[in-house]
Scaffold this active site. Structure first.
Site, PDB file in Angstrom:
ATOM      1  N   SER A  58     -10.973  24.637  73.349  1.00 30.92           N
ATOM      2  CA  SER A  58     -13.005  24.861  72.465  1.00 30.92           C
ATOM      3  C   SER A  58     -13.765  25.404  73.701  1.00 30.92           C
ATOM      4  O   SER A  58     -13.807  24.168  74.571  1.00 30.92           O
ATOM      5  CB  SER A  58     -13.292  24.034  71.693  1.00 30.92           C
ATOM      6  OG  SER A  58     -14.305  24.613  70.904  1.00 30.92           O
ATOM      7  N   TYR A  77     -17.323  16.068  68.929  1.00 30.09           N
ATOM      8  CA  TYR A  77     -16.016  16.997  69.263  1.00 30.09           C
ATOM      9  C   TYR A  77     -16.026  16.831  70.018  1.00 30.09           C
ATOM     10  O   TYR A  77     -15.311  18.024  70.838  1.00 30.09           O
ATOM     11  CB  TYR A  77     -16.568  18.133  67.853  1.00 30.09           C
ATOM     12  CG  TYR A  77     -16.038  20.178  68.150  1.00 30.09           C
ATOM     13  CD1 TYR A  77     -14.095  19.301  67.792  1.00 30.09           C
ATOM     14  CD2 TYR A  77     -16.328  20.652  68.307  1.00 30.09           C
ATOM     15  CE1 TYR A  77     -13.685  20.217  67.768  1.00 30.09           C
ATOM     16  CE2 TYR A  77     -15.670  22.072  69.142  1.00 30.09           C
ATOM     17  CZ  TYR A  77     -14.019  22.284  68.500  1.00 30.09           C
ATOM     18  OH  TYR A  77     -13.318  22.934  68.316  1.00 30.09           O
TER      19      TYR A  77
END
Length: 257
Positions: free
Chosen positions: A142, A155
């Site tokens: 990501s 995250y």
């Protein structure tokens, strides 16, 4: 569509294939000629996907798997002598609390799924990828793994770990017939990512994409993965960052509100 694999028996394993990017990637790779093995915890979802791919003329097998369960992963991997492609897609985000109040259980779960899950499957299947003589490991990370943002530390930390795993593996196995590709998507609108992150709160999930005319779709990312995997064997796409035009960075997004 990229070129079909050299051998008709080439196998591609896709983790986290029950929805979103994983499911879209499985469809793409099947269309490119791979026999796709779709894995995820939700057995009904991956069985439906395998049936869909088969009905469309592709070849697919469903295997229920929790990537954080090492014994289960090892048992799964024992079925393969060789495979051509591994797409490490299983992962996800939980919560958006600041560091001061973040839930350690959520942080631990994100790390276990995104990092340890990727480690488990990659370690277990690396011998089969090497034995193929032309293997490819794809890590779907990501942009969160490359730049931080407020409320995203848990995250971000997990995805940074996944990024470093891919980067280090590439250094360690250079000279073997295995490529390591990292695809780092930015804002992707899927049915489940934001909804899962916010514990099913549809209002919070909708705000993530509010005013963004065209966030990426799962198929946009799947097409990117398909392209990277389809390059000639001597070509390695080390890192491919893909964002919608409206997103300049993790914290700079154009919204038409």
């Amino acid at each position: 569509m990229t070129a079909a694999p050299a051998a008709p028996s080439r196998i591609a394993v896709v983790t986290g294939a029950s929805s979103g990017i994983g499911a879209a990637t499985a469809r793409r790779l099947a269309a490119a000629g791979y026999r796709v093995v779709v894995t995820a915890r939700r057995k009904d979802r991956i069985e439906a996907l395998a049936e869909e791919i088969t009905a469309a003329g592709g070849r697919a097998t469903a295997y229920a798997l929790d990537v954080t369960d090492r014994a289960a992963v090892d048992e799964f991997a024992s079925a393969f002598t060789t495979i051509g492609v591994l797409v490490n897609n299983a992962g996800g985000a939980l919560g958006a609390d600041p560091v001061a109040t973040g839930d350690p259980a959520e942080w631990r779960q994100m790390y276990e799924t995104n990092v340890i899950g990727t480690l488990n499957v990659t370690q277990a299947l690396l011998p089969a990828l090497t034995a193929s003589g032309d293997g490819t490991v794809v890590v779907v990370s990501s942009t969160a793994g490359h730049d931080t943002y407020e409320g995203g530390a848990g995250y971000v930390a997990a995805k940074h770990g996944e990024h470093v795993l891919a980067e280090t593996l590439r250094l360690e196995i250079v000279g073997t017939p295995v490529r390591v590709i990292e695809v780092a998507p930015g804002m992707v609108k899927t049915d489940e990512f934001a909804l899962t992150r916010f514990g099913g709160d549809t209002e919070k999930a909708a705000k993530v994409y509010a005013g963004v005319a065209e966030p990426l779709t799962a198929d946009d990312v799947a097409e990117t993965i398909d392209w990277a995997v389809g390059r000639p064997s001597h070509v390695n796409i080390d890192l491919l960052v893909v964002r919608p035009r409206a997103q300049a960075s993790n914290t700079k997004v154009h919204r038409e509100l």
